[in-house]
Each structure stands twice: as C-alpha cells, then as structure tokens.
Write a protein that holds these residues in place. Structure first.
Motif, PDB file in Angstrom:
ATOM      1  N   VAL A  47       2.354  69.746 -23.132  1.00 13.43           N
ATOM      2  CA  VAL A  47       2.677  70.394 -24.299  1.00 13.43           C
ATOM      3  C   VAL A  47       2.881  69.971 -25.502  1.00 13.43           C
ATOM      4  N   ASP A  48       2.521  69.170 -26.087  1.00 16.15           N
ATOM      5  CA  ASP A  48       2.514  68.219 -27.223  1.00 16.15           C
ATOM      6  C   ASP A  48       0.327  67.760 -27.366  1.00 16.15           C
ATOM      7  N   SER A  49       0.510  67.390 -25.891  1.00 12.18           N
ATOM      8  CA  SER A  49      -1.248  67.650 -26.600  1.00 12.18           C
ATOM      9  C   SER A  49      -1.735  68.692 -25.908  1.00 12.18           C
ATOM     10  N   LEU A  50      -1.274  69.588 -25.911  1.00 12.67           N
ATOM     11  CA  LEU A  50      -2.550  70.968 -25.976  1.00 12.67           C
ATOM     12  C   LEU A  50      -2.471  72.290 -26.647  1.00 12.67           C
ATOM     13  N   GLU A  51      -1.025  71.563 -26.900  1.00 12.74           N
ATOM     14  CA  GLU A  51      -0.169  72.824 -28.229  1.00 12.74           C
ATOM     15  C   GLU A  51      -0.317  74.375 -27.435  1.00 12.74           C
ATOM     16  N   ARG A  74       7.969  68.426 -29.396  1.00 12.64           N
ATOM     17  CA  ARG A  74       7.403  68.320 -31.036  1.00 12.64           C
ATOM     18  C   ARG A  74       6.740  69.858 -31.390  1.00 12.64           C
ATOM     19  N   HIS A  75       5.280  70.556 -30.476  1.00 17.62           N
ATOM     20  CA  HIS A  75       4.835  71.658 -30.237  1.00 17.62           C
ATOM     21  C   HIS A  75       5.183  72.853 -29.884  1.00 17.62           C
ATOM     22  N   ILE A  76       6.432  73.835 -30.256  1.00 13.98           N
ATOM     23  CA  ILE A  76       7.273  75.002 -30.043  1.00 13.98           C
ATOM     24  C   ILE A  76       6.219  76.125 -29.787  1.00 13.98           C
ATOM     25  N   PRO A  77       6.150  76.115 -28.646  1.00 13.83           N
ATOM     26  CA  PRO A  77       5.724  77.296 -28.336  1.00 13.83           C
ATOM     27  C   PRO A  77       5.959  78.782 -28.116  1.00 13.83           C
ATOM     28  N   GLU A  78       5.188  79.712 -27.441  1.00 13.53           N
ATOM     29  CA  GLU A  78       6.275  80.678 -27.017  1.00 13.53           C
ATOM     30  C   GLU A  78       6.733  80.446 -25.481  1.00 13.53           C
ATOM     31  N   VAL A  79       8.430  80.699 -25.273  1.00 15.56           N
ATOM     32  CA  VAL A  79       8.100  80.633 -23.963  1.00 15.56           C
ATOM     33  C   VAL A  79       9.077  81.208 -23.018  1.00 15.56           C
ATOM     34  N   VAL A  80       8.398  80.983 -21.464  1.00 17.15           N
ATOM     35  CA  VAL A  80       9.255  82.219 -20.925  1.00 17.15           C
ATOM     36  C   VAL A  80       9.925  81.801 -19.766  1.00 17.15           C
ATOM     37  N   PHE A  81      11.049  81.629 -19.338  1.00 14.63           N
ATOM     38  CA  PHE A  81      11.676  80.773 -18.841  1.00 14.63           C
ATOM     39  C   PHE A  81      11.218  81.179 -17.235  1.00 14.63           C
ATOM     40  N   THR A  82      11.432  80.233 -16.452  1.00 14.23           N
ATOM     41  CA  THR A  82      11.728  80.951 -14.880  1.00 14.23           C
ATOM     42  C   THR A  82      12.748  80.314 -14.493  1.00 14.23           C
ATOM     43  N   THR A  83      13.232  81.181 -13.259  1.00 13.27           N
ATOM     44  CA  THR A  83      14.931  80.561 -12.597  1.00 13.27           C
ATOM     45  C   THR A  83      14.832  81.289 -11.741  1.00 13.27           C
ATOM     46  N   ASP A  84      15.858  80.735 -10.895  1.00 11.63           N
ATOM     47  CA  ASP A  84      16.359  81.328  -9.008  1.00 11.63           C
ATOM     48  C   ASP A  84      17.394  81.829  -9.947  1.00 11.63           C
ATOM     49  N   TYR A  85      18.685  81.617 -10.300  1.00 17.46           N
ATOM     50  CA  TYR A  85      19.928  82.363 -10.858  1.00 17.46           C
ATOM     51  C   TYR A  85      19.524  82.784 -12.417  1.00 17.46           C
ATOM     52  N   ALA A  86      20.176  84.243 -11.792  1.00 18.80           N
ATOM     53  CA  ALA A  86      20.514  84.657 -13.159  1.00 18.80           C
ATOM     54  C   ALA A  86      21.210  84.720 -14.579  1.00 18.80           C
ATOM     55  N   GLN A  87      22.589  84.137 -14.333  1.00 18.20           N
ATOM     56  CA  GLN A  87      23.183  83.257 -15.476  1.00 18.20           C
ATOM     57  C   GLN A  87      22.366  82.203 -16.251  1.00 18.20           C
ATOM     58  N   TYR A  88      21.014  81.521 -15.729  1.00 19.52           N
ATOM     59  CA  TYR A  88      20.371  80.926 -16.789  1.00 19.52           C
ATOM     60  C   TYR A  88      19.186  81.730 -18.132  1.00 19.52           C
ATOM     61  N   ALA A  89      19.676  83.023 -17.420  1.00 22.60           N
ATOM     62  CA  ALA A  89      18.939  84.020 -18.408  1.00 22.60           C
ATOM     63  C   ALA A  89      19.935  83.871 -19.974  1.00 22.60           C
ATOM     64  N   SER A 123       3.162  88.850 -34.195  1.00 20.38           N
ATOM     65  CA  SER A 123       4.091  89.036 -34.810  1.00 20.38           C
ATOM     66  C   SER A 123       3.951  88.260 -35.917  1.00 20.38           C
ATOM     67  N   LYS A 124       4.840  87.878 -37.492  1.00 16.05           N
ATOM     68  CA  LYS A 124       4.133  87.575 -38.534  1.00 16.05           C
ATOM     69  C   LYS A 124       5.067  86.080 -38.252  1.00 16.05           C
ATOM     70  N   VAL A 125       6.046  85.857 -37.515  1.00 19.03           N
ATOM     71  CA  VAL A 125       7.105  84.701 -37.530  1.00 19.03           C
ATOM     72  C   VAL A 125       7.291  83.537 -36.876  1.00 19.03           C
ATOM     73  N   PRO A 126       6.114  83.050 -37.289  1.00 22.66           N
ATOM     74  CA  PRO A 126       5.981  81.650 -35.866  1.00 22.66           C
ATOM     75  C   PRO A 126       6.912  81.220 -34.992  1.00 22.66           C
ATOM     76  N   ALA A 127       6.541  81.009 -33.774  1.00 19.16           N
ATOM     77  CA  ALA A 127       7.467  80.249 -32.973  1.00 19.16           C
ATOM     78  C   ALA A 127       7.976  79.164 -33.286  1.00 19.16           C
ATOM     79  N   PRO A 128       7.999  78.251 -34.105  1.00 21.04           N
ATOM     80  CA  PRO A 128       8.475  77.486 -34.091  1.00 21.04           C
ATOM     81  C   PRO A 128       9.908  78.014 -35.439  1.00 21.04           C
TER      82      PRO A 128
END
Length: 245
Positions: A47-51, A74-89, A123-128
């Motif tokens: 993530v930090d090298s490829l941004e 350090r680099h903050i992209p848009e994040v989509v989590f994947t999980t086996d458990y709904a409570q971690y949403a 959108s106009k608001v950056p992810a960081p």
C-alpha cells in the motif's frame, strides 16, 4: 463511467477469496489491479509503495489484523473490508472504511459495492481527510486479536486499561485482552468524559468506579466494580476531587 482508471490492491489470505476478488476487479473497466498480498506485513509494504486508490482488505490476516494494517499504513486509500463475520462491519465503518463484503459474496454484492466506490472516488473529500475525521471521534469499540480470531470489545464494558510495555492491557466484562498500542495513544481515542488516565500506567472508566477512598494526604484510591483498586497520581486525584465538589 469514470474518466480514468483507479488502482486496486487486494489483501486476502484465502486463495479462493483472493481469486474471486481478482476476477471481479478484472471485469471492471475503470479498475486496474496493481498488487496482491496475503499477510499484514506485505499489505503495509504494498500500500505504501504502490499508493492504490482502493484497498480490498481482509480483516483477519496472519501476523496482524486488517485493522492493524490501517493503523500502520502511511498512504490512505479507500478501504473495503472483507470478512467472514458480520459483526466486524462495525469496525469498518468506525474507522472510515467505505464498505465491507461479507464472505462468501457474489458478483451482485460486488457490483452494489462498486457503485459506492465510484461515487466516493469522484467525491471532493480526499480519503486521508475522511479517515482522520473518523479517528478523531471517540471509539465505541476496540478489537483484540485472540487465537480464534478478532474479538470486538464495547468500550462501555471496559473497567480499566493498564500499560504493559508497548501494549495496552484491557480489562473488560469480557475478560482481559492485550492490544498492540501504547496507553497514551489509546487514551487519545477514548471519550475523555468517560475515560480518565489517573496514572501514567492506568486508565479507568469513570462509570466503573464504585468508590473513591483517601490513600494518603494527596492521593485517592479508586475502587472499581470488579474489585480492582488503583492509586491515582496526585494530579489525577485532584482532578477527581473536582468532579464531586
């Protein structure tokens, strides 16, 4: 349709789930897959090298959790989590993630998520800035790693937190858990109206305090509902006295 391609990194330790994500991403004209990782350490490096613009991140990973990856990059992209458990949403949305995919998920759920991704990327608001805004809010839950996975801890159930080297030892109604975060850093993410650092090594939940007892002429002994007793520092004792005046 977007005017440019957005770069994607996939972090998933399950080969089948990683292959599915790869197939789905390749099927989207405006997404370009630039890297894959199967553990937390490699995820941080990529993530930090490829941004990338978008990060598909498994919450449960070898060595470190997806939540710990977010804390370390350090680099903050848009994040989509994947999980086996709904409570971690809950964790996903509390730290400013865009969405989560509950495994196993199909192409239709992926397409629904993609519409949110497209809108957010335009959108106009950056992810960081969005991520920082999320971290600026007091945490409602902590997440601790165990041998069986990740355990969510409602902060209202916490009695006290103690320093243990570079770790924070959380004592809650669910038991004792060790978090890889310093006591001072954790304190900065908790509601100061509820949690008070009464000593350089201790934070207490004021709602868990059952009694304040003089320990000496300057300090107070704090008794918690689980029977724990902690001596507050002189300055913290003075602050606590001001609450009952």
């Amino acid at each position: 349709m977007t005017s440019r391609n957005f770069r994607v990194v996939i972090v998933e330790d399950e080969p089948h789930a990683r292959a599915n994500l790869r197939e789905y991403v390749h099927g989207v004209q405006w997404l370009t897959l630039v890297g894959e990782a199967a553990d937390g350490a490699e995820a941080v490096r990529l993530v930090d090298s490829l941004e990338p613009d978008v990060l598909f991140l498994d919450i449960s990973l070898p060595e470190s959790s997806g939540l710990e990856v977010i804390e370390r990059i350090r680099h903050i992209p848009e994040v989509v989590f994947t999980t086996d458990y709904a409570q971690y949403a809950i964790a996903a949305f509390e730290i400013g993630a865009l969405d989560y995919l509950l495994k196993p998920f199909g192409r239709q759920r992926f397409q629904t998520m993609l519409e949110r991704v497209r809108q957010r990327l335009q959108s106009k608001v950056p992810a960081p800035e969005r991520a920082q805004a999320a971290f600026d809010k007091p945490l409602r839950r902590l997440f601790a790693r165990t041998r069986d996975g990740i355990v969510p801890i409602d902060v209202r159930t916490i009695q006290h937190i103690s320093a243990s080297g570079d770790y924070a030892e959380v004592h809650s109604d669910r038991g004792q858990h060790l978090l890889h975060i310093s006591l001072g850093e954790l304190a900065s993410h908790l509601d100061p109206e509820i949690f008070r650092q009464i000593h350089r090594s201790h934070i207490v939940n004021l709602d868990a305090v059952v009694k304040l007892v003089p320990y000496d002429s300057r300090r107070l002994l704090i008794r918690l509902r689980n029977g724990t007793e902690i001596v507050a520092s002189r300055s913290a004792s003075e602050n606590l006295r001001s609450l009952v005046r």
